[in-house]
Design a protein around this motif. Structure first.
Motif, mmCIF file in Angstrom:
data_model
loop_
_atom_site.group_PDB
_atom_site.id
_atom_site.type_symbol
_atom_site.label_atom_id
_atom_site.label_comp_id
_atom_site.label_asym_id
_atom_site.label_seq_id
_atom_site.Cartn_x
_atom_site.Cartn_y
_atom_site.Cartn_z
ATOM 1 N N LEU A 104 0.846 -1.186 0.000
ATOM 2 C CA LEU A 104 0.000 0.000 0.000
ATOM 3 C C LEU A 104 0.885 1.240 0.000
ATOM 4 O O LEU A 104 2.097 1.158 0.186
ATOM 5 N N SER A 105 0.240 2.375 -0.201
ATOM 6 C CA SER A 105 0.900 3.671 -0.092
ATOM 7 C C SER A 105 0.001 4.578 0.724
ATOM 8 O O SER A 105 -1.232 4.451 0.678
ATOM 9 N N GLU A 106 0.604 5.491 1.458
ATOM 10 C CA GLU A 106 -0.216 6.392 2.278
ATOM 11 C C GLU A 106 -1.154 7.236 1.422
ATOM 12 O O GLU A 106 -2.164 7.741 1.910
ATOM 13 N N GLY A 107 -0.823 7.398 0.161
ATOM 14 C CA GLY A 107 -1.679 8.171 -0.738
ATOM 15 C C GLY A 107 -2.813 7.382 -1.348
ATOM 16 O O GLY A 107 -3.672 7.946 -2.044
ATOM 17 N N ASP A 108 -2.844 6.075 -1.103
ATOM 18 C CA ASP A 108 -3.933 5.248 -1.643
ATOM 19 C C ASP A 108 -5.284 5.698 -1.100
ATOM 20 O O ASP A 108 -5.423 5.999 0.091
ATOM 21 N N ARG A 109 -6.286 5.691 -1.981
ATOM 22 C CA ARG A 109 -7.640 6.052 -1.551
ATOM 23 C C ARG A 109 -8.375 4.818 -1.039
ATOM 24 O O ARG A 109 -8.107 3.698 -1.458
ATOM 25 N N LEU A 110 -9.306 5.057 -0.127
ATOM 26 C CA LEU A 110 -10.030 3.934 0.491
ATOM 27 C C LEU A 110 -10.758 3.090 -0.545
ATOM 28 O O LEU A 110 -10.939 1.886 -0.353
ATOM 29 N N ALA A 111 -11.176 3.712 -1.631
ATOM 30 C CA ALA A 111 -11.924 2.982 -2.651
ATOM 31 C C ALA A 111 -11.124 1.808 -3.215
ATOM 32 O O ALA A 111 -11.716 0.815 -3.673
ATOM 33 N N LYS A 112 -9.807 1.892 -3.151
ATOM 34 C CA LYS A 112 -8.957 0.808 -3.642
ATOM 35 C C LYS A 112 -9.175 -0.463 -2.836
ATOM 36 O O LYS A 112 -9.093 -1.578 -3.368
ATOM 37 N N PHE A 113 -9.455 -0.313 -1.558
ATOM 38 C CA PHE A 113 -9.608 -1.463 -0.663
ATOM 39 C C PHE A 113 -11.060 -1.663 -0.223
ATOM 40 O O PHE A 113 -11.467 -2.776 0.099
ATOM 41 N N PHE A 114 -11.816 -0.572 -0.191
ATOM 42 C CA PHE A 114 -13.215 -0.616 0.246
ATOM 43 C C PHE A 114 -14.089 -0.034 -0.870
ATOM 44 O O PHE A 114 -14.540 1.116 -0.791
ATOM 45 N N PRO A 115 -14.328 -0.789 -1.943
ATOM 46 C CA PRO A 115 -15.063 -0.241 -3.101
ATOM 47 C C PRO A 115 -16.479 0.210 -2.774
ATOM 48 O O PRO A 115 -17.036 1.047 -3.501
ATOM 49 N N LEU A 116 -17.062 -0.302 -1.704
ATOM 50 C CA LEU A 116 -18.426 0.084 -1.338
ATOM 51 C C LEU A 116 -18.464 1.261 -0.370
ATOM 52 O O LEU A 116 -19.543 1.716 0.007
ATOM 53 N N CYS A 117 -17.303 1.760 0.014
ATOM 54 C CA CYS A 117 -17.260 2.886 0.954
ATOM 55 C C CYS A 117 -17.835 4.126 0.266
ATOM 56 O O CYS A 117 -17.374 4.514 -0.821
ATOM 57 N N PRO A 118 -18.835 4.771 0.846
ATOM 58 C CA PRO A 118 -19.499 5.907 0.182
ATOM 59 C C PRO A 118 -18.588 7.100 -0.041
ATOM 60 O O PRO A 118 -18.862 7.934 -0.906
ATOM 61 N N TYR A 119 -17.513 7.222 0.728
ATOM 62 C CA TYR A 119 -16.589 8.346 0.554
ATOM 63 C C TYR A 119 -15.182 7.845 0.219
ATOM 64 O O TYR A 119 -14.186 8.506 0.489
ATOM 65 N N GLY A 120 -15.111 6.672 -0.383
ATOM 66 C CA GLY A 120 -13.836 6.019 -0.631
ATOM 67 C C GLY A 120 -12.910 6.762 -1.571
ATOM 68 O O GLY A 120 -11.684 6.617 -1.495
ATOM 69 N N GLU A 121 -13.458 7.565 -2.483
ATOM 70 C CA GLU A 121 -12.613 8.283 -3.435
ATOM 71 C C GLU A 121 -11.997 9.543 -2.847
ATOM 72 O O GLU A 121 -11.045 10.084 -3.394
#
Length: 356
Positions: A104-121
């Motif tokens: 992973l990288s600290e700059g990774d967005r949550l959507a990369k790991f949690f595609p259903l997260c409503p604010y993942g991007e």
């Protein structure tokens, strides 16, 4: 030095040869720390264990007070305390380790790991580490007091968190939130296929011989575990409320001892677990006085500016703090099983005695 605490004979040693430091000023300072802590205990303002080290040598390590009041078991340097949010240091270190391994990288967005997260991007791992994500603290849940008394698997906590609307635009503010570290713990599990606790034991605690550290699970028989206490103005000191520590996974569910946290200090000073570059990222102030799992602050002690990194750890029945003065190579560890203790004040007074 043969001063005696209410918990045990104070251990005032150097790491290499088990002798009392030769400096008279230092011996006087350590004696003053011992007297100060006993005074706080007598006033029911402290109960726990304290370790002070300098230049990778233990100067003071003693228990003061009662680990279990019903059985009158005294605190010692081997007593295991819930460390609360000091847990976040281990979560952030685990993230740095996975980052260096390319997962992973600290700059990774949550959507990369949690595609259903409503604010993942809009939220990155960096935002979670620095409490700038805008995700509300899980303690704000309407039924949190009920929830904390039940076993709550990590994925259930995550589901509850993701239903909460953001408090602010990610990156725009700092607002301390345990929710971010719950997400980080779950991310560690997703990437490694291990439980959060298993990863820490295998990759941090075991390599560092931190054999008295691990998750606080109430059903397990854990030797030398302290009980937690609160102060009731009508009754006095009482047992703290019950909490199932599963609700605090990643952000506050661990227990440890002063000696284990000293081993942690040695690892931090020697870059044992990650590179110096990664270590610097942990202790960088990202604009709000907070790094990755550590507060970062310049303190003025006796007109001398000291760079400190520190973190408190308050959780039902316990109040703790670890403080590191980086340039002076001083570490002060305060573990305490009385939730009304002002551990910041205790740490500040010990600091003044050390640097006087």
């Amino acid at each position: 030095m043969n001063t005696r605490t209410l918990g045990e004979t104070a251990k005032v040693v150097t790491l290499r040869n088990n002798i009392i430091p030769e400096s008279g000023d230092l011996v006087n300072a350590l004696s003053a720390i011992n007297s100060y802590l006993e005074s706080k205990y007598q006033k029911e303002e402290f109960s726990g264990a304290v370790l002070v080290s300098k230049n990778n040598e233990i100067l003071f390590n003693a228990g003061i007070g009662i680990a279990n009041r019903e059985h009158q078991i005294k605190c010692t340097h081997e007593t295991k305390f819930r460390i609360g949010s000091i847990t976040k240091q281990f979560t952030s270190m685990a993230i740095m380790m996975l980052s260096e391994q390319g997962f992973l990288s600290e700059g990774d967005r949550l959507a990369k790991f949690f595609p259903l997260c409503p604010y993942g991007e809009s939220i990155t791992i960096h935002h979670l580490l620095t409490h700038t994500s805008g995700i509300p603290n899980i303690t704000q849940l309407q039924d949190f007091k009920k929830l904390m008394k039940e076993y709550t698997p990590l994925h259930i906590s995550i589901e509850l968190i993701m239903k909460l609307p953001l408090d602010f635009q990610p990156g725009s503010q700092f607002r301390y939130s345990n929710s971010g570290y719950l997400l980080l713990a779950y991310l560690i599990e997703m990437i490694t296929g291990q439980s959060y606790e298993e990863f820490l034991i295998e990759n941090i605690f075991s390599p560092l011989s931190m054999n008295s550290s691990g998750p606080d699970k109430y059903k397990e028989i854990i030797l030398q575990r302290a009980s937690g206490y609160e102060f009731d103005h009508k009754i006095g000191i009482v047992n703290s409320d019950f909490i199932d520590m599963s609700i605090a996974s990643g952000g506050g569910n661990l227990l440890s001892t002063t000696e284990d946290l000293y081993k942690w200090e040695l690892a931090l000073t020697s870059n044992t677990l990650v590179s110096n570059k990664a270590m610097q990222r942990l202790f960088t102030d990202y604009g709000f006085g907070y790094g990755y799992g550590w507060f970062v602050k310049d303190e003025l002690i006796y007109n001398k500016a000291l760079k400190s990194v520190y973190h408190g750890g308050g959780i039902v029945g316990f109040k703790n703090r670890i403080t590191r003065y980086l340039d002076e190579h001083v570490c002060i560890i305060v573990l305490n099983n009385l939730s009304t203790t002002d551990v910041d004040d205790v740490t500040n007074n010990i600091t003044k005695l050390i640097f006087q």
